[in-house]
Design an enzyme around this catalytic site. Structure first.
Site, PDB file in Angstrom:
ATOM      1  N   ARG A 196       0.859  -1.173   0.000  1.00 16.68           N
ATOM      2  CA  ARG A 196       0.000   0.000   0.000  1.00 16.68           C
ATOM      3  C   ARG A 196       0.899   1.227   0.000  1.00 16.68           C
ATOM      4  O   ARG A 196       2.114   1.129   0.073  1.00 16.68           O
ATOM      5  CB  ARG A 196      -0.997   0.014   1.164  1.00 16.68           C
ATOM      6  CG  ARG A 196      -0.687  -0.820   2.368  1.00 16.68           C
ATOM      7  CD  ARG A 196       0.450  -0.293   3.198  1.00 16.68           C
ATOM      8  NE  ARG A 196       0.265   1.109   3.512  1.00 16.68           N
ATOM      9  CZ  ARG A 196       1.223   1.967   3.729  1.00 16.68           C
ATOM     10  NH1 ARG A 196       2.485   1.592   3.645  1.00 16.68           N
ATOM     11  NH2 ARG A 196       0.979   3.218   4.011  1.00 16.68           N
ATOM     12  N   GLY A 197       0.291   2.391  -0.109  1.00 16.86           N
ATOM     13  CA  GLY A 197       1.054   3.606  -0.334  1.00 16.86           C
ATOM     14  C   GLY A 197       1.093   3.890  -1.822  1.00 16.86           C
ATOM     15  O   GLY A 197       1.393   2.997  -2.628  1.00 16.86           O
ATOM     16  N   ALA A 198       0.768   5.119  -2.199  1.00 19.82           N
ATOM     17  CA  ALA A 198       0.616   5.450  -3.624  1.00 19.82           C
ATOM     18  C   ALA A 198       1.835   5.071  -4.471  1.00 19.82           C
ATOM     19  O   ALA A 198       1.690   4.424  -5.515  1.00 19.82           O
ATOM     20  CB  ALA A 198       0.280   6.934  -3.772  1.00 19.82           C
ATOM     21  N   GLN A 253      -2.408   2.249  10.339  1.00 20.16           N
ATOM     22  CA  GLN A 253      -1.154   2.160   9.602  1.00 20.16           C
ATOM     23  C   GLN A 253      -0.050   3.011  10.216  1.00 20.16           C
ATOM     24  O   GLN A 253       1.131   2.747   9.990  1.00 20.16           O
ATOM     25  CB  GLN A 253      -1.405   2.545   8.144  1.00 20.16           C
ATOM     26  CG  GLN A 253      -2.232   1.514   7.409  1.00 20.16           C
ATOM     27  CD  GLN A 253      -2.895   2.088   6.173  1.00 20.16           C
ATOM     28  OE1 GLN A 253      -3.582   3.095   6.226  1.00 20.16           O
ATOM     29  NE2 GLN A 253      -2.685   1.443   5.051  1.00 20.16           N
ATOM     30  N   ASP A 288      -1.757  10.829  -1.774  1.00 16.69           N
ATOM     31  CA  ASP A 288      -2.120   9.825  -2.767  1.00 16.69           C
ATOM     32  C   ASP A 288      -2.448  10.465  -4.107  1.00 16.69           C
ATOM     33  O   ASP A 288      -2.329   9.821  -5.143  1.00 16.69           O
ATOM     34  CB  ASP A 288      -3.313   9.007  -2.270  1.00 16.69           C
ATOM     35  CG  ASP A 288      -2.891   8.000  -1.221  1.00 16.69           C
ATOM     36  OD1 ASP A 288      -2.709   6.825  -1.568  1.00 16.69           O
ATOM     37  OD2 ASP A 288      -2.717   8.386  -0.052  1.00 16.69           O
ATOM     38  N   LYS A 311      -4.717  10.113   3.281  1.00 23.23           N
ATOM     39  CA  LYS A 311      -5.455   9.234   4.176  1.00 23.23           C
ATOM     40  C   LYS A 311      -6.488  10.012   4.991  1.00 23.23           C
ATOM     41  O   LYS A 311      -6.234  11.124   5.439  1.00 23.23           O
ATOM     42  CB  LYS A 311      -4.486   8.507   5.106  1.00 23.23           C
ATOM     43  CG  LYS A 311      -5.132   7.504   6.045  1.00 23.23           C
ATOM     44  CD  LYS A 311      -5.906   6.419   5.308  1.00 23.23           C
ATOM     45  CE  LYS A 311      -5.034   5.594   4.391  1.00 23.23           C
ATOM     46  NZ  LYS A 311      -5.791   4.551   3.670  1.00 23.23           N
TER      47      LYS A 311
END
Length: 366
Positions: A53-55, A203, A244, A255
């Site tokens: 995850r994470g752009a 997260q 993002d 987020k």
């Protein structure tokens, strides 16, 4: 970066040179497990189920996923099908679309037998570029931390608030929001990070705290609603978050909960910076609140939570009463007017259309 002293990136090529390996981030911080990805379905699942995850990282994973699709079937029909499938996994982060489109443009005119090798190589270029972008963001952000440190008593730490995980686990290495922190720590500056737990997937508590601890950076996990209180009482010197998707006008989608931190920072005259690598900037849209698609995730992420039990097992439990509904938007949009500056690989710039266009003229022209 390092885990138990051993260097890792979040994604790397398998021993066969035709697959990839990833860290299963859903198991952190209690388990460190590596998963091999050898086909597009596994890559899509890794993105959708947030093993990665994470752009920036999901963009790289999607690029490799498209390459793996070409290994199985390099036809035009499968190129179209795999591209659409990967793009549908996470709709908000623009890096995913950008990376898939970049690889697709490169290979669509190539003879089918050459597509896999060309796509796999290009995915590797995207991964290496991401490391360079993040390290550059770290150096530009380091200058901001140094300026704040110069105004504090000798040895007093610069207190940074961050939200969610925009660390090396969200990229290939270094991270975006954490890169300046790592650079400052490595340079011997006193720096301390307040880590928002970041419900509902926690997260910050699970991932940001894990990686900061592995790097030896002093940090404190706080509940999401404590940030404003700390700001009111002088506990926060600056806020650095990731993104993002940043629009052409400087609006920042990140987020869920980021917007509230920006409002609190503005009310307390605390600088609010966004670490924004250029692949996360979407020059095709201007109004983030109206135009950025916001992913709505499963109610179960809100109604249930996972943690380590007393017997050392990862256990999932229910938080809410049976029958209670939950709404789970994964992102919100912070208007550009609340952003002190965007920390990009080309320097710290104002969050407005003219500054972004001047810094990335080739993107606007394209």
């Amino acid at each position: 970066m390092r885990v138990e002293g051993k260097p890792y990136t979040t994604i790397w090529t398998g021993e066969d040179g035709a697959s990839i390996k990833i860290i299963d981030q859903t198991r952190l911080p209690h388990r460190f497990e590596i998963i091999a990805i050898s086909d597009v379905e596994a890559a899509a699942r890794a993105i959708a189920e947030m093993w990665v995850r994470g752009a920036p990282l999901i963009g790289v994973t999607a690029a490799y996923g498209l390459a793996l699709a070409m290994r199985a079937d390099p036809s035009d029909a499968n190129l179209e099908r795999a591209s659409a499938h990967l793009k549908a996994t996470r709709p908000t982060a623009v890096n995913l679309q950008w990376a898939v489109d970049r690889v697709r443009r490169l290979i669509e005119s190539a003879p089918p037998p050459q597509r896999f090798a060309a796509a796999f190589a290009e995915a590797g270029v995207i991964a290496r570029d991401d490391i360079a972008l993040c390290e550059a963001i770290g150096m530009h952000g380091l200058s901001l931390i140094k300026t704040i440190a110069a105004g504090k008593p000798p040895g007093a730490p610069v207190n940074v608030l961050t939200h969610c995980n925009a660390g090396w686990l969200a990229t290939v290495d270094w991270g975006t929001a954490t890169a300046p922190v790592y650079k400052a720590h490595d340079a011997g500056l006193a720096v301390h990070v307040y880590v928002d737990e970041t419900r509902p997937r926690n997260q910050g508590a699970a991932l940001t705290a894990f990686e900061l601890g592995q790097h030896g950076v002093p940090h404190t996990v706080i509940v999401d609603n404590a940030g404003g209180h700390l700001m009111q009482h002088g506990g926060i010197d600056m806020v650095i978050v990731g993104t993002d998707r940043t629009t052409a006008s400087g609006d920042v989608c990140n987020k869920i909960g980021t917007y509230l931190k920006a409002l609190a920072a503005r009310d307390n005259n605390i600088p609010f910076y966004v670490a924004a690598p250029s692949p996360s900037i979407d020059f095709s849209i201007a109004d983030g609140v109206r135009e950025v698609p916001i992913e709505i995730r499963s109610e179960a992420e809100v109604t249930h939570i996972s943690g380590l039990s007393a017997d050392g097992e990862i256990t999932r439990v229910r938080l809410t009463p049976e029958g209670s509904r939950a709404l789970n938007p994964a992102f919100d949009v912070t208007p550009a007017r609340l952003v002190t500056g965007l920390i990009t690989e080309r320097g710290v710039i104002k969050a407005n259309a003219s500054a972004l266009a001047a810094a990335f003229r080739e993107r606007v022209a394209g």
